[in-house]
Design a protein around this motif. Structure first.
Motif, short mmCIF file in Angstrom:
data_model
loop_
_atom_site.label_atom_id
_atom_site.label_comp_id
_atom_site.label_asym_id
_atom_site.label_seq_id
_atom_site.Cartn_x
_atom_site.Cartn_y
_atom_site.Cartn_z
N THR A 538 0.83 -1.21 0.00
CA THR A 538 0.00 0.00 0.00
C THR A 538 0.86 1.26 0.00
O THR A 538 0.52 2.26 -0.64
N LEU A 539 1.99 1.21 0.70
CA LEU A 539 2.92 2.35 0.68
C LEU A 539 3.37 2.64 -0.74
O LEU A 539 3.43 3.80 -1.17
N LYS A 540 3.66 1.59 -1.50
CA LYS A 540 4.06 1.77 -2.90
C LYS A 540 2.96 2.45 -3.69
O LYS A 540 3.20 3.38 -4.47
N SER A 541 1.71 1.98 -3.50
CA SER A 541 0.57 2.60 -4.20
C SER A 541 0.46 4.07 -3.84
O SER A 541 0.12 4.91 -4.68
N THR A 542 0.76 4.39 -2.60
CA THR A 542 0.65 5.77 -2.12
C THR A 542 1.69 6.67 -2.76
O THR A 542 1.37 7.76 -3.23
#
Length: 975
Positions: A538-542
């Motif tokens: 999710t951090l990557k998506s952010t």
């Protein structure tokens, strides 16, 4: 080769070729290779592999050599082709007896007969199909099975031919044998169904094997054998009958054990039934229209109602879901926005779909998908506990949705929700509404239901955009759930952070991001590894989202980077390490130079990880990608990484090392960014260039990057680089120019042009062998404008910045063309003027004007004869570069750079690399950017006037068009 005398010798050599002793094996293989082209060799092989008394390994090898010989020597046009007489004998021998006792050898014989059929049937081998048909009718079990096996492989091979004439032949064949194939399949199917209850497992297995083979034949004939299959009653009768047969076979599964060969064969046959339907739908969507209703009723009843309980299995459910999905998504069944523009066939199919997918049906499918198929299973929860990294890899699904149940159910849900979102949105919203507030950690079923619903909301994020106030839901519901630390709540912590990752690029207010970053920091410290890995995703998506703001992220950068690094160290699976590295790379890429204070630990760890990943090239690719972003983030400080970085580049770009197959592309990219960010050349960095010559010989898709690397060395340290490598590089370039496209030639010439620009003295000397080719291209009027433009750019540099070298080159070319130097110079100027429009870059157009003006002043009659053209180009150049000052009304050269300005870098822009700085320093020495074209023209004309005197100069000016003279005077006002 005489059959009688040769058989013994060939048999002996084949026996030696099966030996484990290389001293015996190698000479035997060499001997067999020599015999491959001998007449009669394949007849001997046929005799050997059809002799059942011989050793199995020898017979197996004989079949393989025969099969390879078909590929190499059966075609008439092949070198050392077999004679027609021998081929005729071999064809007859191959179908004399279908009695091979060994399964593996029987399969190979069937395949090689199919290979011959592909080339010879039916024209040279008309008896093949009739022989097979007669052979599958015999009562002998072995002969019948082997003939049926061959029949299948022949049908499969003939069905795969693509040329129109071959398709027509297959259509004719299918029409001729379809009735027989159907009756054969029905016979074996009925036999199997009768024997199931007998308890004779061997008989059941035998008849099931024949059912499977005959169904494989029918599949190929049905899908590939008819242009308009819906017009053939037998084809449609067979397809309609599949559903009843499927029911019968599914019921049989109740009486057949779950762990035996019969069960495995039964499931394979059931799956083959579904493949027939799926293939037919794919190839003939409109012919499938009469089957839509029955296919949907059958699939939905077995997958979404109690009908399937006790008889279905995972692969069958996947196939049924794929059938539903293909009908729902099929473009042939989707009317145009304007219904009148749609074909009657499309409207008919659409009507059937709409009649089936009623509100109750869609609601039930949606609820069953979410509440049954989306639930985490006991097996998955066990895997979560015992192998958390394996669980995360399984959960990603990848490209396996066609074959794995969970990804398949999710894709079906997405497709149905997209197609019928107006119907299904209220259903899903109602399911969400019932799950507001926290869930009791003791109620595992309730937790799993909520996990499933949240999964559905994440998958349908784009469809729910207008229906869900996600920002409020995030603050009031999701954020509190992330703060429940109980171990049994971990499925929901993982699901919620995944859900946020799905919505982040759909609908998520920027102001909420700091709250999300805070939550991510906490979850990266979660006690559960799966939760931490999902949080990293999710951090990557952010950070990948286009609304990402560095200023909001920086307060959390140190914590996140440290925790990600700890996660990278903790995980052990190659796939998981790659994934975490990818997240780290994305973070480094987005924050760029801001990462510098925090990368020390990662920089120390990567050499160890590189060493540990020696057998895992894909992990090494991930490390290379991380290094690329690290070097870009560190800038000039990346020099401290050289002890590790340069050997990595060396290995990755060395084509003599096997890993280069995987690492080369990323290795070249790392090499390039290393050069671009290098503050100065080092002996080790210079030494790596030894890898370049073999790379240029490859002429692969990586050539463009290779040219950028060469340019990087020229900008970094032209003198050392050219003195060390120019001779070999020039030789490689000369070879490349002969064989690559015009675009490739331009790339080569740009390297030469840069070398001349950076080092006007050494450059022409080092690339001297290429310059005659450039000169010749100009004189002969190179027809490709882009190549011609580059030729003129190269020659412009030589003429303007190294006059003595230009003179020696002109002298050399005069000998080559057997012309006077002045005459050749005149021809060159004339072509230059004529092809000036080929040059589109303003810098190069100004360079051309400066270069030709540098020939003045001159009393040379040839140059004076071309004076008009030189002035024309000069005035064109003035139009390109002169801009009017609105306040003073005077003109100035817009390309002049008087001092090095440090441009302000905005937050979204990357700071200039060391190479960018070098290019700017170079521009300060480049005549194009330091010499005023206006001033240069004035000085050259004044010097020409002084040389010729007023009257002579006026005579010269009269050769120029009056309009051009007027424009020139306007530009030179004030001088």
């Amino acid at each position: 080769m005489d059959l009688n005398s040769a058989s013994t010798v060939v048999l002996q050599v084949l026996t030696q070729a099966t030996s484990q002793d290389t001293a015996v094996l190698k000479p035997a293989e060499e001997q067999l290779k020599q015999w491959e082209t001998q007449p009669g060799f394949y007849s001997v092989l046929l005799n050997i592999f059809t002799n059942h008394s011989l050793d199995i390994n020898v017979r197996w090898l004989a079949v393989l050599y025969f099969k390879n010989g078909i590929d190499r020597y059966w075609r008439r046009v092949a070198p050392h082709a077999l004679s027609e007489e021998e081929k005729s004998t071999l064809r007859a021998g191959l179908i004399t007896n279908f009695n091979e006792p060994i399964n593996q050898i029987a399969t190979q014989i069937a395949v090689l007969i199919a290979k011959v059929a592909r080339l010879d049937c039916p024209r040279q081998w008309p008896e093949l199909i009739p022989t097979l048909i007669e052979s599958v009718k015999v009562q002998d079990d072995l002969r019948q099975h082997r003939a049926l096996l061959t029949f299948y492989h022949v049908t499969k091979t003939l069905a795969s031919k693509c040329l129109a004439a071959d398709r027509k032949l297959f259509y004719d064949l299918a029409s001729g044998i379809y009735s027989f194939a159907c009756s054969l399949w029905n016979h074996h199917t009925d036999t199997f169904l009768q024997q199931v209850s007998s308890g004779n497992e061997a008989a059941v297995l035998s008849s099931l094997e024949r059912t499977l083979l005959s169904l494989k034949v029918l599949r190929k004939l049905t899908v590939n054998g008819f242009v308009e299959p819906h017009k053939n009653m037998e084809v449609m009768g067979f397809l309609h009958g599949i559903f009843e047969r499927l029911k019968q076979f599914l019921e049989c599964s109740r009486s057949i054990g779950t762990d035996n060969v019969c069960r495995e064969r039964l499931e394979k046959t059931i799956i083959l039934f579904t493949k027939v339907l799926l293939d037919f739908l794919d190839q003939h969507p409109f012919s499938f229209t009469p089957l839509i209703q029955r296919s949907l009723e059958f699939s939905v009843s077995y997958v979404f109602t109690e009908v399937g309980e006790g008889v279905t299995f995972e692969r069958f459910i996947v196939q049924c879901m794929n059938l539903i999905k293909m009908i729902v998504k099929n473009y042939a069944y989707k009317p145009s926005k304007n219904f009148e523009d749609s074909s009657p066939e499309t409207l008919e199919a659409h009507k059937i779909k709409m009649a089936f997918f009623t509100y109750p049906t869609l609601t039930e499918i949606c609820r069953r998908l979410v509440s049954h198929y989306f639930l985490l299973t006991e097996e998955e929860l066990t895997m979560w506990e015992e192998d958390p990294e394996g669980f995360t890899v399984e959960e990603t699904g990848g490209d396996s949705w066609k074959y794995s149940l969970r990804p398949c159910t999710e894709v079906l849900f997405i497709d149905i929700f997209h197609e019928y979102n107006q119907t299904l949105t209220p259903v899903l919203l109602e399911m969400m509404q019932t799950l507001q507030g926290p869930t009791n950690v003791e109620d595992m079923n309730a937790l799993l239901i909520k996990d499933a619903v949240y999964n559905a909301v994440g998958l349908a994020a784009f469809e729910l955009f207008d229906s869900v106030d996600f920002d409020q839901w995030f603050k009031n519901q999701l954020l509190p759930e992330l703060q429940v630390v109980h171990n049994r709540y971990k499925p929901l912590r993982r699901r919620v952070i995944w859900l946020i990752g799905q919505w982040i690029s759909v609908k998520f207010k920027s102001d909420l991001r700091p709250m999300l970053y805070e939550a991510i920091c906490n979850l990266l410290q979660d006690q559960d590894l799966v939760v931490r890995i999902e949080t990293a995703t999710t951090l990557k998506s952010t950070v990948d989202d286009f609304e990402f703001r560095t200023d909001q992220f920086l307060p959390y950068l140190e914590t996140m980077f440290t925790l990600l690094f700890q996660l990278l160290q903790q995980v052990t699976e190659c796939d998981t390490k790659m994934h975490v590295l990818h997240v780290l790379s994305c973070v480094i890429e987005r924050v760029n130079v801001q990462i510098r204070p925090y990368v020390g630990c990662l920089v120390q760890y990567l050499p160890l990880l590189w060493k540990q990943s020696e057998e895992h090239n894909m992990l090494r690719c991930a490390i290379l990608t991380t290094l690329i972003h690290l070097v870009q983030g560190l800038g000039a400080d990346s020099k401290n990484l050289y002890p590790f970085l340069l050997p990595v580049i060396q290995l990755s770009t060395d084509v003599s090392q096997p890993p280069h197959v995987y690492l080369l592309e990323d290795g070249l990219e790392l090499w390039l960014v290393t050069l671009e960010n290098s503050p100065c050349i080092t002996p080790e960095l210079l030494r790596i260039f030894q890898n370049m010559s073999p790379l240029l010989e490859l002429s692969s898709e990586n050539l463009r990057t290779c040219f950028k690397i060469i340019n990087g060395y020229i900008f970094l340290s032209s003198t050392e680089f050219l003195q060390t490598y120019a001779v070999g590089l020039c030789q490689s370039f000369c070879e490349l120019l002969e064989e690559i496209t015009s675009e490739g030639q331009v790339q080569v010439l740009k390297v030469v042009e840069n070398a001349l620009k950076v080092n006007p003295v050494l450059g022409p000397q080092m690339f001297q062998p290429i310059l005659p080719c450039v000169f010749t291209g100009i004189i002969e009027g190179e027809r490709y404008p882009v190549v011609m433009s580059t030729y003129l750019g190269v020659m412009g540099r030589v003429l303007l910045q190294n006059t003595s070298f230009f003179s020696s080159l002109l002298n050399e070319m005069a000998h080559t063309f057997n012309q006077e130097m002045d005459q050749l110079l005149g021809n060159m100027i004339e072509m230059w003027v004529d092809r000036m429009d080929n040059i589109t870059q303003p810098e190069r157009r100004k360079l051309s004007a400066l270069a030709l003006l540098s020939l003045l002043p001159s009393d040379n009659s040839v140059i004076q004869d071309k004076f008009c053209g030189i002035i024309n180009i000069s005035v064109e150049g003035l139009h390109d570069v002169m801009t009017e000052d609105p306040e003073t009304g005077t003109y100035k050269d817009c390309m002049l750079m008087s001092h090095l300005e440090e441009p302000k870098v905005t937050e979204d822009e990357e700071p200039p690399t060391e190479q960018d700085k070098r290019k700017k320093m170079l521009a300060l020495k480049d005549p194009v950017h330091t010499v005023s074209l206006q001033q240069f023209i004035y000085e050259k004309l004044k010097a020409q006037q002084e040389l010729l005197g007023e009257q002579g100069f006026q005579s010269l000016m009269e050769t120029v068009d009056t309009e051009i003279v007027t424009q020139l005077q306007e530009f030179l006002q004030g001088f």
